[in-house]
Design a protein around this motif. Structure first.
Motif, PDB file in Angstrom:
ATOM      1  N   HIS A 192       0.850  -1.181   0.000  1.00  0.00           N
ATOM      2  CA  HIS A 192       0.000   0.000   0.000  1.00  0.00           C
ATOM      3  C   HIS A 192       0.886   1.231   0.000  1.00  0.00           C
ATOM      4  O   HIS A 192       1.964   1.226   0.587  1.00  0.00           O
ATOM      5  N   GLU A 193       0.434   2.288  -0.648  1.00  0.00           N
ATOM      6  CA  GLU A 193       1.126   3.560  -0.583  1.00  0.00           C
ATOM      7  C   GLU A 193       0.676   4.250   0.702  1.00  0.00           C
ATOM      8  O   GLU A 193      -0.477   4.682   0.822  1.00  0.00           O
ATOM      9  N   VAL A 194       1.574   4.305   1.675  1.00  0.00           N
ATOM     10  CA  VAL A 194       1.254   4.856   2.992  1.00  0.00           C
ATOM     11  C   VAL A 194       1.856   6.251   3.098  1.00  0.00           C
ATOM     12  O   VAL A 194       2.999   6.475   2.698  1.00  0.00           O
ATOM     13  N   SER A 195       1.078   7.166   3.642  1.00  0.00           N
ATOM     14  CA  SER A 195       1.570   8.527   3.853  1.00  0.00           C
ATOM     15  C   SER A 195       0.971   9.089   5.135  1.00  0.00           C
ATOM     16  O   SER A 195      -0.032   8.580   5.649  1.00  0.00           O
ATOM     17  N   LEU A 196       1.612  10.130   5.640  1.00  0.00           N
ATOM     18  CA  LEU A 196       1.112  10.886   6.780  1.00  0.00           C
ATOM     19  C   LEU A 196       0.749  12.271   6.266  1.00  0.00           C
ATOM     20  O   LEU A 196       1.435  12.814   5.405  1.00  0.00           O
ATOM     21  N   ARG A 197      -0.320  12.849   6.812  1.00  0.00           N
ATOM     22  CA  ARG A 197      -0.725  14.192   6.413  1.00  0.00           C
ATOM     23  C   ARG A 197      -1.461  14.848   7.571  1.00  0.00           C
ATOM     24  O   ARG A 197      -1.930  14.163   8.487  1.00  0.00           O
ATOM     25  N   PRO A 198      -1.578  16.187   7.534  1.00  0.00           N
ATOM     26  CA  PRO A 198      -2.311  16.864   8.604  1.00  0.00           C
ATOM     27  C   PRO A 198      -3.751  16.373   8.713  1.00  0.00           C
ATOM     28  O   PRO A 198      -4.380  15.999   7.716  1.00  0.00           O
ATOM     29  N   VAL A 199      -4.266  16.383   9.911  1.00  0.00           N
ATOM     30  CA  VAL A 199      -5.633  15.954  10.203  1.00  0.00           C
ATOM     31  C   VAL A 199      -6.614  16.992   9.665  1.00  0.00           C
ATOM     32  O   VAL A 199      -6.380  18.200   9.774  1.00  0.00           O
ATOM     33  N   THR A 200      -7.721  16.513   9.103  1.00  0.00           N
ATOM     34  CA  THR A 200      -8.802  17.382   8.637  1.00  0.00           C
ATOM     35  C   THR A 200     -10.023  17.186   9.532  1.00  0.00           C
ATOM     36  O   THR A 200     -10.095  16.221  10.312  1.00  0.00           O
ATOM     37  N   GLU A 201     -10.990  18.081   9.390  1.00  0.00           N
ATOM     38  CA  GLU A 201     -12.253  17.952  10.133  1.00  0.00           C
ATOM     39  C   GLU A 201     -12.925  16.616   9.793  1.00  0.00           C
ATOM     40  O   GLU A 201     -13.451  15.933  10.669  1.00  0.00           O
ATOM     41  N   ALA A 202     -12.887  16.222   8.526  1.00  0.00           N
ATOM     42  CA  ALA A 202     -13.488  14.949   8.112  1.00  0.00           C
ATOM     43  C   ALA A 202     -12.792  13.772   8.808  1.00  0.00           C
ATOM     44  O   ALA A 202     -13.445  12.795   9.185  1.00  0.00           O
ATOM     45  N   ASP A 203     -11.481  13.876   8.979  1.00  0.00           N
ATOM     46  CA  ASP A 203     -10.741  12.813   9.679  1.00  0.00           C
ATOM     47  C   ASP A 203     -11.232  12.659  11.115  1.00  0.00           C
ATOM     48  O   ASP A 203     -11.360  11.548  11.621  1.00  0.00           O
ATOM     49  N   LEU A 204     -11.493  13.790  11.777  1.00  0.00           N
ATOM     50  CA  LEU A 204     -11.965  13.724  13.170  1.00  0.00           C
ATOM     51  C   LEU A 204     -13.269  12.949  13.271  1.00  0.00           C
ATOM     52  O   LEU A 204     -13.465  12.172  14.209  1.00  0.00           O
TER      53      LEU A 204
END
Length: 174
Positions: free
Chosen positions: A3-15
């Motif tokens: 899988h292509e794994v990445s980290l990114r800033p949290v969004t409202e949708a993520d919460l």
């Protein structure tokens, strides 16, 4: 399956995803269920600093472009905080993606991120003594087992031993 794994800033949708996926012991798994936790503090903080601050932070884990969990880090110390602090890291993945190497890669990426963007000399993590899958993931991500913290965590009405891992700047895979 890779899988292509990445980290990114949290969004409202993520919460909203985190609230839904981590709302029960079935969602968090037996080693991370500490009872019901409101996300109101995270929602309040998100517009202020994006959950990225000087004392820690949270990033979303994405696999193949889809949010599948989160990583976090917080300041810890082994003496006076001004001279002896380090980061402690944690991860939570949604149940359907566990056991696929995504957590290993996310923790490896977080380790690299913290060494690249902070002055940390030490990044540590701990996991339940019975959580063999997470112990293997930490080792594959570049952490080294340092010992057992006896009865260090209260969870599900009992004390649990934790296995302590750490990675030092400049050692191990990245």
């Amino acid at each position: 399956m890779n899988h292509e794994v990445s980290l990114r800033p949290v969004t409202e949708a993520d919460l909203f995803l985190f609230e839904r996926e981590f709302a029960t012991e079935e969602g968090t798994g037996p080693y991370q269920w500490f009872g019901f936790t409101p996300a109101t503090g995270l929602r309040r903080r998100l517009p202020e600093d994006g959950l990225l601050g000087p004392d820690g932070g949270m990033l979303s884990v994405a696999a193949d472009g889809e949010t599948v969990g989160r990583t976090e880090w917080f300041r810890s110390s082994w003496g006076r905080p001004d001279t002896s602090s380090c980061w402690t890291v944690a991860i939570g993945l949604f149940p359907p993606v566990r056991g696929r190497g995504i957590g290993t890669e996310a923790q490896r990426l977080l380790l690299g991120y913290l060494f690249d963007h902070t002055r940390a000399e030490r990044v540590q993590a701990w996991t339940d003594h019975a959580n063999i899958a997470e112990q293997r993931a930490l080792e594959k991500a570049g952490f080294v087992q340092e010992g057992v913290l006896r009865r260090a965590q209260w969870r599900s009405g009992a004390w649990h031993d934790q296995v302590l891992y750490a990675a030092l700047r400049g050692e191990g895979p990245r």
